[in-house]
Design an enzyme around this catalytic site. Structure first.
Site, PDB file in Angstrom:
ATOM      1  N   ASP A 131      46.141  21.007  36.334  1.00  0.00           N
ATOM      2  CA  ASP A 131      44.975  21.567  35.645  1.00  0.00           C
ATOM      3  C   ASP A 131      44.156  20.471  34.995  1.00  0.00           C
ATOM      4  O   ASP A 131      43.044  20.718  34.529  1.00  0.00           O
ATOM      5  CB  ASP A 131      45.431  22.549  34.559  1.00  0.00           C
ATOM      6  CG  ASP A 131      45.571  23.959  35.110  1.00  0.00           C
ATOM      7  OD1 ASP A 131      45.125  24.209  36.236  1.00  0.00           O
ATOM      8  OD2 ASP A 131      46.140  24.812  34.404  1.00  0.00           O
TER       9      ASP A 131
ATOM     10  N   ARG B 181      51.550  33.145  27.945  1.00  0.00           N
ATOM     11  CA  ARG B 181      50.170  33.514  28.301  1.00  0.00           C
ATOM     12  C   ARG B 181      50.004  35.042  28.355  1.00  0.00           C
ATOM     13  O   ARG B 181      49.401  35.576  29.269  1.00  0.00           O
ATOM     14  CB  ARG B 181      49.787  32.895  29.647  1.00  0.00           C
ATOM     15  CG  ARG B 181      48.299  32.606  29.747  1.00  0.00           C
ATOM     16  CD  ARG B 181      47.874  32.256  31.154  1.00  0.00           C
ATOM     17  NE  ARG B 181      46.489  31.830  31.186  1.00  0.00           N
ATOM     18  CZ  ARG B 181      45.709  31.929  32.242  1.00  0.00           C
ATOM     19  NH1 ARG B 181      46.166  32.401  33.360  1.00  0.00           N
ATOM     20  NH2 ARG B 181      44.464  31.514  32.186  1.00  0.00           N
TER      21      ARG B 181
ATOM     22  N   LYS C 244      44.421  31.257  46.729  1.00  0.00           N
ATOM     23  CA  LYS C 244      45.044  30.394  45.718  1.00  0.00           C
ATOM     24  C   LYS C 244      46.116  31.243  45.025  1.00  0.00           C
ATOM     25  O   LYS C 244      45.796  32.252  44.390  1.00  0.00           O
ATOM     26  CB  LYS C 244      43.992  29.911  44.718  1.00  0.00           C
ATOM     27  CG  LYS C 244      44.583  29.052  43.592  1.00  0.00           C
ATOM     28  CD  LYS C 244      43.458  28.492  42.727  1.00  0.00           C
ATOM     29  CE  LYS C 244      43.971  27.806  41.481  1.00  0.00           C
ATOM     30  NZ  LYS C 244      42.887  27.430  40.565  1.00  0.00           N
ATOM     31  N   TRP C 245      47.364  30.832  45.169  1.00  0.00           N
ATOM     32  CA  TRP C 245      48.505  31.599  44.657  1.00  0.00           C
ATOM     33  C   TRP C 245      48.982  30.917  43.385  1.00  0.00           C
ATOM     34  O   TRP C 245      49.627  29.878  43.435  1.00  0.00           O
ATOM     35  CB  TRP C 245      49.592  31.601  45.725  1.00  0.00           C
ATOM     36  CG  TRP C 245      50.883  32.286  45.398  1.00  0.00           C
ATOM     37  CD1 TRP C 245      51.574  32.266  44.229  1.00  0.00           C
ATOM     38  CD2 TRP C 245      51.654  33.083  46.290  1.00  0.00           C
ATOM     39  NE1 TRP C 245      52.733  32.992  44.328  1.00  0.00           N
ATOM     40  CE2 TRP C 245      52.814  33.504  45.595  1.00  0.00           C
ATOM     41  CE3 TRP C 245      51.498  33.475  47.624  1.00  0.00           C
ATOM     42  CZ2 TRP C 245      53.800  34.293  46.183  1.00  0.00           C
ATOM     43  CZ3 TRP C 245      52.489  34.254  48.212  1.00  0.00           C
ATOM     44  CH2 TRP C 245      53.610  34.665  47.497  1.00  0.00           C
ATOM     45  N   ASP C 246      48.658  31.522  42.258  1.00  0.00           N
ATOM     46  CA  ASP C 246      48.945  30.911  40.955  1.00  0.00           C
ATOM     47  C   ASP C 246      50.242  31.476  40.376  1.00  0.00           C
ATOM     48  O   ASP C 246      50.766  32.510  40.833  1.00  0.00           O
ATOM     49  CB  ASP C 246      47.755  31.207  40.027  1.00  0.00           C
ATOM     50  CG  ASP C 246      47.611  30.203  38.889  1.00  0.00           C
ATOM     51  OD1 ASP C 246      48.532  29.398  38.689  1.00  0.00           O
ATOM     52  OD2 ASP C 246      46.570  30.246  38.212  1.00  0.00           O
ATOM     53  N   MET C 247      50.761  30.841  39.345  1.00  0.00           N
ATOM     54  CA  MET C 247      52.003  31.284  38.670  1.00  0.00           C
ATOM     55  C   MET C 247      52.035  30.589  37.317  1.00  0.00           C
ATOM     56  O   MET C 247      52.191  29.392  37.259  1.00  0.00           O
ATOM     57  CB  MET C 247      53.191  30.844  39.525  1.00  0.00           C
ATOM     58  CG  MET C 247      54.467  31.577  39.307  1.00  0.00           C
ATOM     59  SD  MET C 247      55.379  31.092  37.864  1.00  0.00           S
ATOM     60  CE  MET C 247      55.620  29.363  38.118  1.00  0.00           C
TER      61      MET C 247
ATOM     62  N   ASP D 215      38.149  32.501  41.380  1.00  0.00           N
ATOM     63  CA  ASP D 215      39.408  32.332  40.644  1.00  0.00           C
ATOM     64  C   ASP D 215      39.704  33.582  39.815  1.00  0.00           C
ATOM     65  O   ASP D 215      39.205  34.678  40.085  1.00  0.00           O
ATOM     66  CB  ASP D 215      39.315  31.044  39.794  1.00  0.00           C
ATOM     67  CG  ASP D 215      40.658  30.375  39.589  1.00  0.00           C
ATOM     68  OD1 ASP D 215      41.403  30.827  38.705  1.00  0.00           O
ATOM     69  OD2 ASP D 215      40.978  29.411  40.317  1.00  0.00           O
TER      70      ASP D 215
END
Ligand code: DGJ
Length: 736
Positions: free
Chosen positions: A549, A444, A477-480, A367
């Protein structure tokens, strides 16, 4: 199943296996809606259902006629500016300041199959025989513009898809500032509206409200579909429940700002519409340009909410999700996020991977934190170069070590973002969504890259493609992780600034399209701070998404139950994590954590190397159970049985039944232990009444009809599992 047009009555009749959808060309050449619901026997005309009539206090379309008013007629794609005062499906601003339009029926075509939508995700067919499509073209001669309404009826599903396109054939500039993908007028307002609402860590909770006169609406203006609302609403009859009754569900295949609303008018007609959020939206249509709105999927069911959901599940699993992984059993994965956060090095990762392999895990996912100088969330997004102080052998070196252990390797990216502290931001400060004359808010500690720009998308594509080419990576894993604010693009002129949010999503889709095409063997999982962008648009590119999450088993009951209203369980990433849970500090048993996570794309998110032998043994058994049943779980028919949203609900249950009904896995969950409890039972659905089933761990056998009507007595057959708070039981049924 077919689409019929009657020349005399000028009516279109779209017929699904269990649905009719009927509309007609009206006297003023607009389209009038007649009926949507349970399938009707075809006849030459259904005119009596929409008959025109006189009502006081009304405006009429034609001189000398006091009957024909759009206010009194259900409409197919309503306009504003003549005799209908409800909110319209679209609005077009012309150079003379007018927003009045008059799109008249021009022509239509009906053909087998379904065309691709330009640059947008959409459902598809694999053979022309799977669907029939109707395209209706309407034309406004004053502004020389065309409106194209497209409808597809699937053979196998009770689903109708719709989309809308505007074309500017003239030579003036038009401004499209409202363009819904679909609008449906219903006869009455005796409905409850269901929506999936929430927030980070409590996504897609089911909310239900009775329709009242006026507008009831949900929307997102965050730049993503959001965790707050999901691009879906359903209208159900008050007596409809999970298992019986009528419901209409509409789901927008889109990942950006959307709006869905129902307007109940003064005659109790309910107008439902869904599309891009008109708030803060404008699209300049210059001469010769066109605008394609996203697709809407409309599902009708008279088999309750489960009936509606099962149609969405099957359609989305097999004709929205794409690629090699669509039908393949998904790997059991372990993700290091909750195990290490940013604090890892190669040795630590290899240790977790080694231990996981022993337990049966198939894929290791690295991750956040492997690139730039990212030891916390303040830096390095956009600098997609490995941090050699953590991983001296690079991603390729680590991936090879993981592969040598017999595991596949997956990697995390957050392609759409840049940290303020990064080389990328230093070099290209104008590559972010911003207004140059305003401060930029952060979320963030990061900014949103301006994906409305081709150069930005190309740059990120280049970096990601290089890594994917070089290292043996089989999962991304394509996060945003933040929403958009101070929305603007340095690349666009003033009169196109309100296009940014939509252009951004088109940029995201383009990058997904390029990467999934170039790396077809890679399994993509979408993510946005958990489930902040869990929508049908994403499902087109990534067959699974990180549901939330929040990995707490109890919270997950609501999240997964709500998510299943639209999305197949094969699309829901669901992991067993450590206790006390990192989001809510709750302690639940390892068994209950797995019993919830089984109903999804299963994995672990904890440090297995810290587990004791007994826990490891249990994990081994869990993985074995999931592997034995994942074909059934990922491709079976899912039925929600008892809702965690019911007032004071203490129990939740669900079951997934194989297509041939020879096998099933059911989950039963109890929140708080009950003192001196009465008789408890679970009543199953979806089994074959006259098949005899065995249930693992129980020596007796049961016919399907008994299990579906009398149910299984839990105090007798699952008493031991159901003791203490947060207890649960799994039942594996097999036809004898
Ligand atoms: C948010 C995701 O939802 C988490 O699973 C994790 O990937 C973090 N981002 C990493 O920053």
């Amino acid at each position: 199943m077919t689409i019929l047009f009657n020349e005399q009555s000028k009516e279109f009749h779209l017929q699904g296996s269990n649905t009719s959808y009927i509309f007609k060309i009206l006297e003023n050449n607009h389209l009038g809606h007649i009926y949507y619901g349970k399938k009707l026997t075809h006849r030459d005309s259904f005119e009596r259902m929409y008959h025109v009539r006189h009502q006081p206090n009304t405006n009429y379309e034609f001189e000398g006629d006091n009957k024909f008013s759009l206010d009194l007629i259900k409409q197919e794609y309503p306009a504003f500016g003549t005799t209908d005062f409800r909110e319209p499906a679209y609005q077009l601003l012309q150079e003379n300041g007018s927003t009045t339009t008059h799109f008249e029926y021009k022509e239509h075509t009906i053909y087998k199959g379904k065309k691709k939508l330009e640059n947008l995700p959409a459902t598809y067919v694999e053979a022309e025989t799977e669907a029939t499509t109707l395209e209706v073209s309407l034309y406004d001669r004053v502004i020389d513009a065309e409106l194209l309404l497209t409808y597809t009826v699937f053979e196998k599903f009770d689903a109708i898809t719709r989309s809308t396109k505007f074309v500017n054939h003239g030579n003036q500039n038009l401004n499209l500032f409202r363009v819904m993908s679909a609008s449906v007028d219903f006869f009455d307002s005796d409905f409850e509206m269901i929506q999936l609402s929430g927030s980070w860590a409590r996504e897609r909770h089911i909310e239900n409200r009775k329709l009242v006169p006026g507008i009831q609406r949900i929307s997102s203006a965050r730049g993503t579909s959001s965790a707050q609302q999901n691009p879906f609403i359903a209208l159900k009859r008050p007596s409809t429940n999970e298992h019986q009754g009528e419901v209409y569900g509409v789901s927008l295949v889109y990942s950006g700002n959307f709006s869905a609303q129902v307007e109940v008018d003064h005659y109790d007609v309910s107008r439902l519409m869904i599309g891009i959020n008109p708030f803060n939206f404008n699209w300049l249509l210059e001469a010769g340009e066109s605008f394609q709105a996203p697709e809407v999927v409309m599902v009708y069911s008279d088999q309750g909410l489960n009936g509606m959901s099962q149609t969405f599940h099957e359609l989305y699993r097999t004709r929205l999700a794409r690629g090699l992984w669509r039908d393949k059993e998904r790997p059991v994965l372990i993700n290091n996020w909750e195990a290490t956060y940013f604090d890892f090095d190669e040795q630590k990762i290899v240790n977790i991977a080694k231990e996981s392999k022993q337990l049966g895990v198939e894929l290791f996912v690295l991750d956040d934190g492997w690139f730039g100088k990212r030891n916390d969330d303040t830096t390095s997004l956009g600098d997609w170069f490995v941090d050699e102080s953590k991983l001296p052998n690079g991603i390729t070196g680590l991936a090879n070590k993981v592969k040598d252990l017999g595991l596949e390797f997956g990697l995390w990216f957050e392609p759409e973002m840049v940290s303020k502290v990064s080389e990328l931001y230093k070099t290209h400060p104008d590559w972010v969504i911003h207004r140059p004359e305003r401060k930029i808010s952060h979320g963030r500690n990061q900014y949103v890259l301006d994906f409305s720009r081709q150069d930005v998308v190309d740059y990120i594509y280049g970096l990601m493609a290089e890594i994917l080419h070089e290292a043996p990576i089989s999962y991304v894993k394509w996060d945003m992780n933040r929403y958009m604010s101070e929305i603007g693009s340095a690349k666009l002129p003033a009169n196109r600034q309100r296009e940014v949010a939509h252009r951004y999503i088109l940029g995201v889709y383009q990058l997904y399209e390029r990467l999934t095409t170039e790396f077809p063997e890679v399994l993509f999982e979408s993510c946005a701070s958990g489930g902040c962008r869990f929508d049908p648009g994403m499902l087109y590119y990534a067959p699974q998404g990180w549901t939330s999450d929040d990995t707490d088993a109890v919270e997950r009951l609501k999240i997964q139950y709500g998510t299943s209203m639209v999305y197949p369980i094969s699309s829901m990433g669901a992991h067993v994590s450590a206790v006390p849970n990192h989001q809510v500090e709750r302690i639940t048993s390892l068994a209950t954590r797995a019993n919830v996570a089984y109903f999804g794309a299963f994995g672990y998110e904890l440090d297995v190397s810290e587990m004791d032998e007994q826990e490891k043994h249990q994990v081994k058994q869990q993985i074995q159970f999931y592997k034995e049943n994942r074909g059934l779980i990922q491709q079976g028919t899912f039925h929600r049985l008892e809702s965690p949203f019911t007032h004071e609900a203490n129990t939740t249950s669900w079951i997934v039944v194989s297509q041939d009904k020879t096998e099933a896995v059911a989950g039963y969950y109890q929140l708080l232990a009950l003192p001196n409890a009465g008789f408890q039972r679970v009543v199953f659905k979806g089994l074959e009444p006259n098949y005899a089933y065995s249930i693992d761990g129980i020596s007796e056998t049961f016919y399907g009809d008994e299990l579906m009507h009398a149910g299984l007595q839990l105090d007798k057959y699952a008493g031991e599992s159901l003791t203490g708070d947060f207890s649960s039981a799994i039942f594996k049924l097999t036809k004898i």
